[in-house]
Structures are given as C-alpha cells and as structure tokens.
Design a protein around this motif. Structure first.
Motif, short mmCIF file in Angstrom:
data_model
loop_
_atom_site.label_atom_id
_atom_site.label_comp_id
_atom_site.label_asym_id
_atom_site.label_seq_id
_atom_site.Cartn_x
_atom_site.Cartn_y
_atom_site.Cartn_z
N ARG A 299 0.84 -1.21 0.00
CA ARG A 299 0.00 0.00 0.00
C ARG A 299 0.87 1.25 0.00
NH1 ARG A 299 -5.18 0.98 4.04
NH2 ARG A 299 -5.54 3.19 3.56
N ASP B 81 -3.24 6.07 -0.55
CA ASP B 81 -4.59 5.60 -0.82
C ASP B 81 -4.64 4.62 -1.98
OD1 ASP B 81 -5.71 7.08 1.26
OD2 ASP B 81 -5.90 8.88 0.02
N THR B 82 -3.54 3.95 -2.27
CA THR B 82 -3.50 2.93 -3.33
C THR B 82 -3.00 1.61 -2.75
OG1 THR B 82 -3.09 4.55 -5.07
CG2 THR B 82 -2.56 2.27 -5.58
N LEU B 83 -3.77 0.56 -2.94
CA LEU B 83 -3.37 -0.79 -2.54
C LEU B 83 -3.17 -1.60 -3.82
CD1 LEU B 83 -3.03 -3.19 -0.53
CD2 LEU B 83 -5.50 -3.52 -0.70
N LEU C 159 -8.43 -6.44 0.49
CA LEU C 159 -7.95 -5.59 1.58
C LEU C 159 -7.76 -6.40 2.85
CD1 LEU C 159 -7.27 -2.85 2.83
CD2 LEU C 159 -9.73 -2.49 3.18
N LEU D 72 -13.48 3.25 2.92
CA LEU D 72 -13.07 2.72 4.22
C LEU D 72 -14.00 3.21 5.33
CD1 LEU D 72 -9.21 3.26 3.84
CD2 LEU D 72 -10.56 1.22 3.27
N ARG E 239 -12.57 7.57 3.88
CA ARG E 239 -11.60 7.75 2.80
C ARG E 239 -11.79 6.69 1.72
NH1 ARG E 239 -6.50 6.83 3.87
NH2 ARG E 239 -6.92 5.66 5.80
N GLU E 240 -11.41 7.04 0.50
CA GLU E 240 -11.53 6.11 -0.62
C GLU E 240 -10.18 5.48 -0.92
OE1 GLU E 240 -12.39 7.09 -5.03
OE2 GLU E 240 -14.35 6.58 -4.19
N LEU E 241 -10.16 4.16 -0.98
CA LEU E 241 -8.93 3.42 -1.26
C LEU E 241 -9.00 2.85 -2.66
CD1 LEU E 241 -6.25 2.18 -0.12
CD2 LEU E 241 -7.62 0.18 0.51
N THR E 242 -8.02 3.19 -3.49
CA THR E 242 -7.92 2.61 -4.82
C THR E 242 -7.26 1.24 -4.71
OG1 THR E 242 -7.75 4.75 -5.93
CG2 THR E 242 -6.88 2.86 -7.12
#
Length: 211
Positions: A101, A104-106, A161, A188, A192-195
């Motif tokens: 990660r 905000d990018t996984l 995730l 999340l 927040r928004e995780l790509t």
C-alpha cells in the motif's frame, strides 16, 4: 542490474514470440542486446536469446506499443514501486500473493509460486498457472471459508484488503511491471476512498530505496 524476486518466464515467452521479426530486431538495438549473440535474422531460432534478453526486449515492446502507466492510475500495463509483502503459500504448485500500500492505493499481485526466484519445482512436478482472476477468487474464497464471518458486504476488493492486511511477513521494497486484471475503489470505515489495483506481474525486483 535488477535483483529479481519474481520473473514470469511464461509471460515473457508468450509475449516475445508474438513480436514481429522486423520490430524484434529494432527493439533489440534499443534494448542494447548483443546482436551477435541474439542472431536476430528471421531464419535464426529465437531461443538463442537469454531469458533476460527476452525480458528486456518485451519490456521495450510494451513501452513502445502500450501506454504503460503508474500503479495509482493503471492502464492495461502498469509499473510501481512500494513495499510488498510476498507470500508463496508453501508450495510451488500454489499461487503467490504480493500486496503493498502506498497512501490511498493498494496493489495486489497474483502469480505462480514457481516463478519466485530460488523457488523452483522438481523437474517432474506439474506446473500450474495461477496468474489470472480465477486463481485470485479461489484464494480469497478459501481464506473466507477459514475465517469467521463478520458484518459488512464482501466484494472482491473487501476481501483483497482483508487478505493483505493480515499478511504477517515483512515487506520488501520492490519495483514491478504488471498486467492489470481489476481496478476499483473501496470506501473505508473512516470515509476515505482506497484505490485497489489487482494485477499479475511480469517481474518483481528489489528496489534500491523508498524513491
């Protein structure tokens, strides 16, 4: 020089064999491959090139013919560098899962364990390919069956995730080139928004630092 920890010889060979002969010679020059060793005349066998020569040429081909992007906004092929937790799941006949990660990018990469460097199967062992979404779904479903159910919806991104967060192996800072399989976003608990980017790697190599 790269210190590879994963190299998909199957992908390299598949892509290399599809490059037109005239373009192959031009790419060999661009990749600084020794033409005397490579013998790129049309009548010469392509197998004279080493695996690393073929990888260099394939990488040049992808850069030339495709829009190779960065991992945060992945196109069909994408690059990245970040700390990856790598798990081979104990058998060369199993998939390997790599996840890391960056903000905000996984990124989650799925491949075949027998492509991990230094993790070779016996010559008589049947090799199974694990570089596609079916392998990812199978891996996640097997894991879901082992853990207790918890509230909330369980999309593939939720499962990726969860799976990546429970990996206990220490991360190794790596650079990689991969083919995108899926790309989406997850909201999340904190809003927040995780790509989340799911891909299958052409190669993964140790990087010098946190550039």
């Amino acid at each position: 020089m790269r210190y590879y920890i994963y190299l998909s010889t199957a992908k390299v060979d598949m892509l290399y064999e599809q490059i037109p002969p005239k373009l192959l010679k031009r790419l060999a020059v661009e990749a600084k491959v020794d033409l005397k060793v490579l013998s790129l005349a049309v009548q010469s066998p392509r197998t004279e090139a080493t695996m690393y020569d073929r990888l260099n040429i394939v990488e040049s081909y992808l850069e030339r013919e495709f829009d190779v992007s960065w991992m945060s906004e992945p196109t069909a092929w994408f690059r990245g560098d970040l700390g990856l937790r790598v798990a081979g799941y104990g058998s060369v006949a199993s998939p390997t899962f790599m996840a890391g990660r960056d903000g905000d990018t996984l990124v989650a990469l799925i491949g075949s364990a027998h492509h991990l460097i230094g993790y070779e199967p016996a010559p008589d062992m049947h090799r199974v390919g694990w570089s596609g979404l079916p392998a990812m779904f199978q891996l996640l479903q097997e894991d879901a069956g082992r853990r207790e159910e918890h509230p909330g919806r369980h999309t593939v991104f939720d499962e990726v995730l969860y799976f990546s967060e429970k990996m206990e192996v220490p991360p190794v800072y790596c650079e990689f080139l991969a083919r995108r399989l899926m790309h989406g976003a997850l909201t999340l608990d904190d809003g927040r928004e995780l790509t989340i980017v799911i891909g299958t790697p052409l190669y993964v190599a140790m990087a010098d630092g946190h550039g």
